[in-house]
Each structure stands twice: as structure tokens, then as C-alpha cells.
Design a protein around this motif. Structure first.
Motif, PDB file in Angstrom:
ATOM      1  N   HIS A 130       0.841  -1.472  -0.006  1.00 62.81           N
ATOM      2  CA  HIS A 130       0.218  -0.213   0.216  1.00 62.81           C
ATOM      3  C   HIS A 130       0.868   1.471  -0.270  1.00 62.81           C
ATOM      4  O   HIS A 130       1.259   2.129   1.735  1.00 62.81           O
ATOM      5  CB  HIS A 130      -1.120   0.025   1.464  1.00 62.81           C
TER       6      HIS A 130
ATOM      7  N   GLN B 249      -4.916  10.433   0.037  1.00 61.61           N
ATOM      8  CA  GLN B 249      -4.425  11.944   0.561  1.00 61.61           C
ATOM      9  C   GLN B 249      -3.185  12.724  -0.583  1.00 61.61           C
ATOM     10  O   GLN B 249      -2.398  11.488  -0.909  1.00 61.61           O
ATOM     11  CB  GLN B 249      -3.543  10.808   1.646  1.00 61.61           C
TER      12      GLN B 249
ATOM     13  N   TRP C 107     -10.574  12.265  -4.850  1.00 63.33           N
ATOM     14  CA  TRP C 107     -12.081  11.758  -4.635  1.00 63.33           C
ATOM     15  C   TRP C 107     -12.231  10.915  -6.074  1.00 63.33           C
ATOM     16  O   TRP C 107     -12.048  11.827  -6.707  1.00 63.33           O
ATOM     17  CB  TRP C 107     -12.968  13.019  -4.597  1.00 63.33           C
TER      18      TRP C 107
ATOM     19  N   SER D  91      -0.923  15.898   3.051  1.00 67.34           N
ATOM     20  CA  SER D  91      -1.486  15.440   5.010  1.00 67.34           C
ATOM     21  C   SER D  91      -1.434  17.090   5.710  1.00 67.34           C
ATOM     22  O   SER D  91      -1.038  18.295   5.343  1.00 67.34           O
ATOM     23  CB  SER D  91      -0.768  13.885   5.314  1.00 67.34           C
TER      24      SER D  91
ATOM     25  N   ARG E 169      -7.421  16.243  -0.449  1.00 68.59           N
ATOM     26  CA  ARG E 169      -7.688  14.733  -0.902  1.00 68.59           C
ATOM     27  C   ARG E 169      -8.004  15.038  -2.473  1.00 68.59           C
ATOM     28  O   ARG E 169      -8.802  15.729  -2.911  1.00 68.59           O
ATOM     29  CB  ARG E 169      -8.657  14.648   0.076  1.00 68.59           C
TER      30      ARG E 169
ATOM     31  N   CYS F 290      -1.442   6.286   0.345  1.00 69.80           N
ATOM     32  CA  CYS F 290      -2.934   6.477   1.314  1.00 69.80           C
ATOM     33  C   CYS F 290      -4.038   6.902   1.119  1.00 69.80           C
ATOM     34  O   CYS F 290      -4.477   7.899   0.367  1.00 69.80           O
ATOM     35  CB  CYS F 290      -2.242   7.663   2.269  1.00 69.80           C
ATOM     36  N   ILE F 291      -4.506   5.712   0.562  1.00 66.18           N
ATOM     37  CA  ILE F 291      -6.262   5.592   0.093  1.00 66.18           C
ATOM     38  C   ILE F 291      -7.159   4.648   0.816  1.00 66.18           C
ATOM     39  O   ILE F 291      -6.780   3.717   0.643  1.00 66.18           O
ATOM     40  CB  ILE F 291      -5.007   4.844  -1.943  1.00 66.18           C
ATOM     41  N   ASP F 292      -8.388   5.421   1.208  1.00 66.87           N
ATOM     42  CA  ASP F 292      -9.294   4.911   1.742  1.00 66.87           C
ATOM     43  C   ASP F 292     -10.093   4.602   1.186  1.00 66.87           C
ATOM     44  O   ASP F 292     -10.846   4.965   0.235  1.00 66.87           O
ATOM     45  CB  ASP F 292      -9.585   5.805   2.971  1.00 66.87           C
ATOM     46  N   THR F 293     -10.767   3.550   0.584  1.00 71.04           N
ATOM     47  CA  THR F 293     -12.258   2.588   0.735  1.00 71.04           C
ATOM     48  C   THR F 293     -13.764   3.092   1.047  1.00 71.04           C
ATOM     49  O   THR F 293     -13.744   2.346   2.395  1.00 71.04           O
ATOM     50  CB  THR F 293     -12.148   1.274  -0.061  1.00 71.04           C
ATOM     51  N   LEU F 294     -14.268   3.811   0.704  1.00 71.03           N
ATOM     52  CA  LEU F 294     -15.183   4.484   2.090  1.00 71.03           C
ATOM     53  C   LEU F 294     -16.699   3.169   1.645  1.00 71.03           C
ATOM     54  O   LEU F 294     -16.693   2.316   0.953  1.00 71.03           O
ATOM     55  CB  LEU F 294     -16.429   5.834   0.967  1.00 71.03           C
ATOM     56  N   SER F 295     -17.741   3.561   2.225  1.00 71.02           N
ATOM     57  CA  SER F 295     -18.601   1.442   1.918  1.00 71.02           C
ATOM     58  C   SER F 295     -19.052   1.740   0.726  1.00 71.02           C
ATOM     59  O   SER F 295     -19.635   0.567   0.315  1.00 71.02           O
ATOM     60  CB  SER F 295     -19.623   2.227   3.630  1.00 71.02           C
TER      61      SER F 295
ATOM     62  N   LYS G 281     -12.965   5.530  -4.011  1.00 72.30           N
ATOM     63  CA  LYS G 281     -11.909   5.950  -2.826  1.00 72.30           C
ATOM     64  C   LYS G 281     -11.084   6.764  -2.523  1.00 72.30           C
ATOM     65  O   LYS G 281     -11.054   8.171  -4.319  1.00 72.30           O
ATOM     66  CB  LYS G 281     -10.291   4.656  -4.142  1.00 72.30           C
TER      67      LYS G 281
END
Length: 360
Positions: free
Chosen positions: A56, A71, A187, A74, A185, A59-64, A68
Motif C-alpha cells: 500500500h 491523500q 476523490w 497531509s 484529497r 494513502c488511499i481509503d475505500t468508503l462504504s 476511493k
């Protein structure tokens, strides 16, 4: 760029003073949402920061819902980019009007190098300060804040520590919250990879640097010493190749007026107004959008930024805030508070060793 419209309020000095002082009725925050564009245009590939994690790297987050979010810069990195706005310009460069708002504190490293406290990642709580002859003064300033809530000595020595936050985690444990917080960020992103092939300019085996047998064993093996030193062909495959942001890239910046109003001291009102002036200057100043190789961003001219004042009840009001107005207020507030003197401290290796020993 900030949109000025008839519905937006104009922040006068009296209004800004109220934001800094009115504990019971004052607004809670000033917020900026700013759409950013890669210089290559909408939908271009940009490169987020990479981290030491092979699986990884971004820094990538996956929402519900599966979206994706990456960042791009920061909170800490944004602060470290904004704080040097207050540094004195090098010799031969145009004068920086922001530099006159804060004391210029430098720490000499030997005879040839100096480090500005505005470049120290932990600000007044940084190891470079504890390793200099400013150590005792900085410690005393933190203790006064910790014991009495008086941020005046910190403001006199390192006022940007009040704006961007500081934590003296290695000594007194005094903690200053960030008044200015910014993050970028991207999106709804798609992640790309890239590959490359390195070929040396000559055949070193034919030049008898090593044998053909050694060359065959080392070629295309990225872990081999010959490949790492650039003597044999080696491929690079599946490396991080940036991202494409389908949902846009946005900078969110907040000036936390609640945290600002917690700053106290004998001259608390002037101190808070001084800190607010510095915060507004940092928040409205044009940023250098070169975040890293492959990531050069500018504000989107077709989506001008808007400042919003958020009240305690959640009501939101447009604010016609400009960089010129922020600088004018900051200069006035700085004169009222009184800017600390410029300082030149000296790094001492013995202090650094003692600090390490004390921690151990």
C-alpha cells in the motif's frame, strides 16, 4: 483566488477582533474549500506521496460505497509548506512582507549553516531547539503555558507554533492545538502502475569488468549488486504510477476560532488577534503547488474559492476575505502585540547528546 460577491460579509478589523475575543458568541471556524487542478488539466495523472509499504504505497481509503479517496498532502505536510511563508527572503531576492510579522529565529550549525525555526517540523518543540542555547527559554515558555495558560512567551519566541500547533512531547508535554489546518484529497480515484527498463550505456562484461557468466546471473535481477549499481540491464515493473481523480482534487482549510480563543495571557486579547492575523495570512497566501515530482497543482480558475464563516448554530455565511485584507489586519495586530526580537542561537552537540541521554 477568492470570490467576492454581494452576499458576502467584509471582515473589518472590528469584526475580526470579535472573532478572536468573543468567547460566548463568536463563530467556531472559518472554512475554505478550494478545487485544485493538475497543470496538465482535468483528469491528468498525479502522484500522491508514497510510504514504505510495498502493498500500500499510497494513502488511499475505500468508503462504504466503494469510492476511493487518496491523500495528496497531509495536515502536517501542509503546515510545513505554509510556515516558511514567514521566512526572511534570501539576499538578492525581493523582500517578503510576511517576514516582518514574526521574529526571525535561526540556529547556527557550525560556521556555515543555519536552520530557521520556521523550517523545524516540530517548531518550538523540535530537537534542534532543545539542542541549542534556546532550550531553557523554550522550556520555560512551554511550562508557563502548561501551568498558567499564558501563551505570551511562546508568541514572543515562536508565534507560528500557536498557528500551526506544537507538542513538546519530548519534554514538558505542553500541547498547542492547530489554529490552521489544511489537507488536500483526491476523490473517486483510480490507481495506476508503471514499468520501466534500464539498459546500461555499455556492455561491462565485454570491457572485462566482470565475466559473461556473472552478467547473465545478475541481469534482470533487481536485487543483484550489479543491477543496483547500474552495471546490468534491469526492469522495474508494477511500480506506483500515480492516480486519476475522477471526483476532483480539493483542498480543505479550516481556521479553528475556538482553539484560537483558548489562547490566554496577561495580554490575551492582543495575543489572540496577533495569532489570528498570522493564521489569516497563512490561509490566504498563494501556495507553491509543486508538492512532489508528478504533482504540480494550481487552483481551478473556473471554480473560485469561497470562504465560509461557521457559527455556533451551524449557520454559514460567505466571507469576502482576501490576502490583502489578511495582511493589513496581521500588520496592525502585530504592532499592537509587539513582535519578538530576531534571534540567532547556536547548536551544541553536547546538548543533543544530553537530550538523548535524558530520554534514555
Amino acid at each position: 483566488m477568492t470570490t467576492l460577491n454581494a452576499d458576502a460579509i467584509t471582515p473589518t478589523h472590528d469584526l475580526l477582533d470579535g472573532w478572536a475575543d468573543d468567547v460566548l458568541r463568536g463563530p467556531v471556524a472559518l472554512h475554505l474549500k478550494q478545487r485544485m487542478l493538475p497543470v496538465e488539466g482535468e483528469g491528468a495523472v498525479i502522484f500522491p506521496p508514497t510510504y514504505a509499504d510495498e502493498k500500500h504505497p499510497y494513502c488511499i481509503d475505500t468508503l462504504s460505497d466503494g469510492t476511493k479517496v487518496a491523500q495528496i498532502d497531509s495536515v502536517g505536510s501542509q503546515a510545513n509548506r505554509m510556515e516558511p511563508l514567514f521566512k526572511r527572503a534570501p539576499a538578492g531576492r525581493p523582500e517578503n512582507p510576511f517576514a516582518s510579522l514574526v521574529p526571525q529565529v535561526e540556529i547556527a550549525i557550525g560556521n556555515e549553516r543555519t536552520v530557521s525555526i520556521l523550517d523545524a517540523g516540530h517548531r518550538l518543540g523540535d530537537a534542534i531547539v532543545r539542542s541549542s542555547d534556546l532550550a531553557e527559554e523554550a522550556q520555560k515558555a512551554f511550562r508557563i503555558y502548561l501551568d498558567d495558560g499564558d501563551a505570551g512567551p511562546i508568541a514572543t519566541l515562536a508565534p507560528t507554533s500557536l498557528v500551526f500547533g506544537a507538542w513538546d512531547s519530548r519534554d514538558t508535554q505542553a500541547k498547542l492545538p492547530r489554529v490552521v489546518q489544511s489537507v488536500i484529497r483526491a476523490w473517486d480515484v483510480d490507481v495506476l502502475t508503471r514499468s520501466a527498463q534500464y539498459s546500461p550505456p555499455v556492455d561491462y562484461a565485454k570491457l572485462d569488468v566482470f565475466s559473461e557468466d556473472i552478467k547473465e546471473k545478475a541481469a534482470n535481477n533487481a536485487k543483484s549488486p550489479l543491477a543496483q549499481r547500474g552495471f546490468v540491464p534491469v526492469p522495474s515493473t508494477g511500480a506506483p504510477g500515480g492516480i486519476v481523480a475522477r471526483g476532483g482534487v480539493f483542498r480543505d482549510l479550516t481556521v479553528n476560532l475556538v482553539a484560537l480563543r483558548q489562547l490566554g495571557g496577561e495580554n490575551g486579547a492582543a495575543l489572540r488577534r496577533y495569532a489570528l492575523g498570522l493564521a489569516l495570512v497563512a490561509a490566504t497566501a498563494d501556495q507553491d503547488g509543486f508538492l512532489r515530482q508528478g504533482c504540480l497543482l494550481t487552483p481551478d480558475p473556473d471554480a473560485p474559492a469561497n470562504w465560509t464563516l461557521v457559527q455556533r448554530n451551524g449557520r454559514r455565511t460567505r466571507v469576502a476575505l482576501t490576502g490583502e485584507a489578511a495582511l493589513d489586519y496581521a500588520q496592525f495586530a502585530a504592532r499592537r502585540f509587539g513582535i519578538g526580537p530576531d534571534r540567532r542561537a547556536v547548536f551544541a552537540k553536547e546538548r543533543a547528546k544530553a537530550d538523548l541521554k535524558a530520554k534514555a
